[in-house]
Design a protein around this motif. Structure first.
Motif, PDB file in Angstrom:
ATOM      1  N   LYS A  45     -12.779  -7.940 -40.732  1.00 38.17           N
ATOM      2  CA  LYS A  45     -13.196  -8.900 -39.702  1.00 38.17           C
ATOM      3  C   LYS A  45     -12.003  -9.353 -38.860  1.00 38.17           C
ATOM      4  O   LYS A  45     -12.104  -9.473 -37.642  1.00 38.17           O
ATOM      5  N   ILE A  46     -10.892  -9.606 -39.510  1.00 35.44           N
ATOM      6  CA  ILE A  46      -9.704 -10.070 -38.796  1.00 35.44           C
ATOM      7  C   ILE A  46      -9.187  -8.974 -37.859  1.00 35.44           C
ATOM      8  O   ILE A  46      -8.845  -9.243 -36.705  1.00 35.44           O
ATOM      9  N   LEU A  47      -9.143  -7.725 -38.340  1.00 33.88           N
ATOM     10  CA  LEU A  47      -8.675  -6.627 -37.494  1.00 33.88           C
ATOM     11  C   LEU A  47      -9.611  -6.382 -36.310  1.00 33.88           C
ATOM     12  O   LEU A  47      -9.153  -6.140 -35.185  1.00 33.88           O
ATOM     13  N   LEU A  48     -10.914  -6.464 -36.552  1.00 35.76           N
ATOM     14  CA  LEU A  48     -11.873  -6.322 -35.452  1.00 35.76           C
ATOM     15  C   LEU A  48     -11.695  -7.435 -34.426  1.00 35.76           C
ATOM     16  O   LEU A  48     -11.737  -7.195 -33.217  1.00 35.76           O
ATOM     17  N   PHE A  49     -11.499  -8.656 -34.928  1.00 36.50           N
ATOM     18  CA  PHE A  49     -11.300  -9.776 -34.020  1.00 36.50           C
ATOM     19  C   PHE A  49     -10.040  -9.575 -33.180  1.00 36.50           C
ATOM     20  O   PHE A  49     -10.056  -9.813 -31.970  1.00 36.50           O
ATOM     21  N   LEU A  50      -8.940  -9.159 -33.800  1.00 32.53           N
ATOM     22  CA  LEU A  50      -7.692  -8.980 -33.058  1.00 32.53           C
ATOM     23  C   LEU A  50      -7.830  -7.936 -31.952  1.00 32.53           C
ATOM     24  O   LEU A  50      -7.348  -8.136 -30.833  1.00 32.53           O
ATOM     25  N   ALA A  51      -8.498  -6.832 -32.258  1.00 34.80           N
ATOM     26  CA  ALA A  51      -8.711  -5.800 -31.231  1.00 34.80           C
ATOM     27  C   ALA A  51      -9.558  -6.354 -30.086  1.00 34.80           C
ATOM     28  O   ALA A  51      -9.220  -6.189 -28.905  1.00 34.80           O
ATOM     29  N   PHE A  52     -10.645  -7.034 -30.415  1.00 31.94           N
ATOM     30  CA  PHE A  52     -11.503  -7.637 -29.395  1.00 31.94           C
ATOM     31  C   PHE A  52     -10.745  -8.693 -28.596  1.00 31.94           C
ATOM     32  O   PHE A  52     -10.857  -8.774 -27.377  1.00 31.94           O
ATOM     33  N   TYR A  53      -9.967  -9.512 -29.297  1.00 34.76           N
ATOM     34  CA  TYR A  53      -9.276 -10.627 -28.652  1.00 34.76           C
ATOM     35  C   TYR A  53      -8.236 -10.141 -27.642  1.00 34.76           C
ATOM     36  O   TYR A  53      -8.087 -10.723 -26.573  1.00 34.76           O
ATOM     37  N   ILE A  54      -7.502  -9.085 -27.972  1.00 37.29           N
ATOM     38  CA  ILE A  54      -6.503  -8.540 -27.043  1.00 37.29           C
ATOM     39  C   ILE A  54      -7.181  -8.074 -25.759  1.00 37.29           C
ATOM     40  O   ILE A  54      -6.730  -8.378 -24.647  1.00 37.29           O
ATOM     41  N   VAL A  55      -8.287  -7.365 -25.906  1.00 40.41           N
ATOM     42  CA  VAL A  55      -9.036  -6.907 -24.729  1.00 40.41           C
ATOM     43  C   VAL A  55      -9.573  -8.104 -23.938  1.00 40.41           C
ATOM     44  O   VAL A  55      -9.500  -8.137 -22.710  1.00 40.41           O
ATOM     45  N   TRP A  56     -10.088  -9.111 -24.652  1.00 37.47           N
ATOM     46  CA  TRP A  56     -10.638 -10.303 -24.010  1.00 37.47           C
ATOM     47  C   TRP A  56      -9.569 -11.049 -23.205  1.00 37.47           C
ATOM     48  O   TRP A  56      -9.798 -11.470 -22.067  1.00 37.47           O
ATOM     49  N   VAL A  57      -8.395 -11.254 -23.779  1.00 39.10           N
ATOM     50  CA  VAL A  57      -7.314 -11.989 -23.111  1.00 39.10           C
ATOM     51  C   VAL A  57      -6.860 -11.253 -21.851  1.00 39.10           C
ATOM     52  O   VAL A  57      -6.695 -11.858 -20.786  1.00 39.10           O
ATOM     53  N   ILE A  58      -6.683  -9.940 -21.952  1.00 36.03           N
ATOM     54  CA  ILE A  58      -6.241  -9.165 -20.783  1.00 36.03           C
ATOM     55  C   ILE A  58      -7.327  -9.148 -19.716  1.00 36.03           C
ATOM     56  O   ILE A  58      -7.045  -9.328 -18.521  1.00 36.03           O
ATOM     57  N   GLY A  59      -8.582  -8.959 -20.124  1.00 37.71           N
ATOM     58  CA  GLY A  59      -9.690  -8.969 -19.163  1.00 37.71           C
ATOM     59  C   GLY A  59      -9.858 -10.309 -18.489  1.00 37.71           C
ATOM     60  O   GLY A  59     -10.068 -10.386 -17.267  1.00 37.71           O
ATOM     61  N   SER A  60      -9.760 -11.385 -19.259  1.00 38.73           N
ATOM     62  CA  SER A  60      -9.874 -12.737 -18.686  1.00 38.73           C
ATOM     63  C   SER A  60      -8.739 -12.993 -17.697  1.00 38.73           C
ATOM     64  O   SER A  60      -8.951 -13.582 -16.637  1.00 38.73           O
ATOM     65  N   LEU A  61      -7.545 -12.576 -18.053  1.00 38.04           N
ATOM     66  CA  LEU A  61      -6.397 -12.742 -17.173  1.00 38.04           C
ATOM     67  C   LEU A  61      -6.642 -12.047 -15.836  1.00 38.04           C
ATOM     68  O   LEU A  61      -6.462 -12.639 -14.771  1.00 38.04           O
ATOM     69  N   ALA A  62      -7.088 -10.807 -15.894  1.00 41.31           N
ATOM     70  CA  ALA A  62      -7.322 -10.041 -14.665  1.00 41.31           C
ATOM     71  C   ALA A  62      -8.435 -10.652 -13.816  1.00 41.31           C
ATOM     72  O   ALA A  62      -8.274 -10.829 -12.602  1.00 41.31           O
ATOM     73  N   VAL A  63      -9.542 -11.005 -14.440  1.00 39.46           N
ATOM     74  CA  VAL A  63     -10.691 -11.522 -13.680  1.00 39.46           C
ATOM     75  C   VAL A  63     -10.407 -12.911 -13.111  1.00 39.46           C
ATOM     76  O   VAL A  63     -10.598 -13.159 -11.918  1.00 39.46           O
ATOM     77  N   ILE A  64      -9.942 -13.827 -13.951  1.00 37.67           N
ATOM     78  CA  ILE A  64      -9.766 -15.224 -13.499  1.00 37.67           C
ATOM     79  C   ILE A  64      -8.635 -15.335 -12.491  1.00 37.67           C
ATOM     80  O   ILE A  64      -8.810 -15.905 -11.411  1.00 37.67           O
ATOM     81  N   PHE A  65      -7.464 -14.808 -12.818  1.00 37.63           N
ATOM     82  CA  PHE A  65      -6.351 -14.935 -11.882  1.00 37.63           C
ATOM     83  C   PHE A  65      -6.563 -14.073 -10.637  1.00 37.63           C
ATOM     84  O   PHE A  65      -6.120 -14.430  -9.551  1.00 37.63           O
ATOM     85  N   GLY A  66      -7.266 -12.960 -10.794  1.00 38.91           N
ATOM     86  CA  GLY A  66      -7.590 -12.142  -9.631  1.00 38.91           C
ATOM     87  C   GLY A  66      -8.503 -12.876  -8.658  1.00 38.91           C
ATOM     88  O   GLY A  66      -8.314 -12.836  -7.439  1.00 38.91           O
TER      89      GLY A  66
END
Length: 173
Positions: A4-25
């Motif tokens: 569960k922790i490894l799945l969360f970390l993989a999802f979270y990295i993608v989420w943080v980068i995607g949020s950064l691109a969408v919101i700041f963009g």
């Protein structure tokens, strides 16, 4: 749990980068270079904290079957057979793999291993007898009913027999 922790970390990295691109963009498209409006920063912080909150609810909550077992399960006596450190902590709680020997009245005894989170300052006591409820159709579904004497604090877990007799009498008070 580790999965569960490894799945969360993989999802979270993608989420943080995607949020950064969408919101700041979206917020900085009509701004001067190097200027980031405060609403973009606030929205980004909220966006990256939402998965952390959801993960905490997902990992730290009781499983869905626990309410059914509490309501309809069979009660039995269980003994804590072994306790092993699961090797990780989350939210100031250490996870342990606790092996229980369940002894139903009219059935053969069986053993179940569960992962439980405990505060850093408490340790499960091996050999303690406790009451549990279990699902006869799914014997891995076990809920501990009473935990008052299951854990002993580490402050009293040292060997008092090695103390000076005067200190021993103070410990017994």
């Amino acid at each position: 749990m580790i999965t569960k922790i490894l799945l969360f970390l993989a999802f979270y990295i993608v989420w943080v980068i995607g949020s950064l691109a969408v919101i700041f963009g979206a917020f900085t498209s009509d701004q001067q270079p190097g200027v980031v409006p405060f609403p973009a920063i606030a929205l980004y912080l909220i966006a990256i904290l939402i998965p952390v909150w959801l993960f905490n609810r997902w990992v730290m909550r009781e499983p869905g079957w626990s309410k059914t077992v509490l309501a309809d399960g069979k009660q039995a006596t269980a003994t804590i057979v072994s306790v092993k450190d699961a090797g990780f902590s989350l939210n100031k709680a250490r996870f342990y793999k606790i092996k229980l020997r369940i002894e139903p009245r009219d059935e053969e005894p069986f053993e179940v291993t569960q992962e439980k989170s405990l505060a850093y300052y408490s340790l499960p006591s091996i050999g303690t007898t406790i009451q549990v409820k279990y699902d006869p159709d799914h014997r891995q579904h076990v809920v501990i009913l009473g935990t008052a004497n299951v854990y002993q604090t580490t402050s009293r877990s040292f060997n008092a027999a090695k103390l000076d007799p005067d200190l021993q009498s103070l410990m017994d008070m």
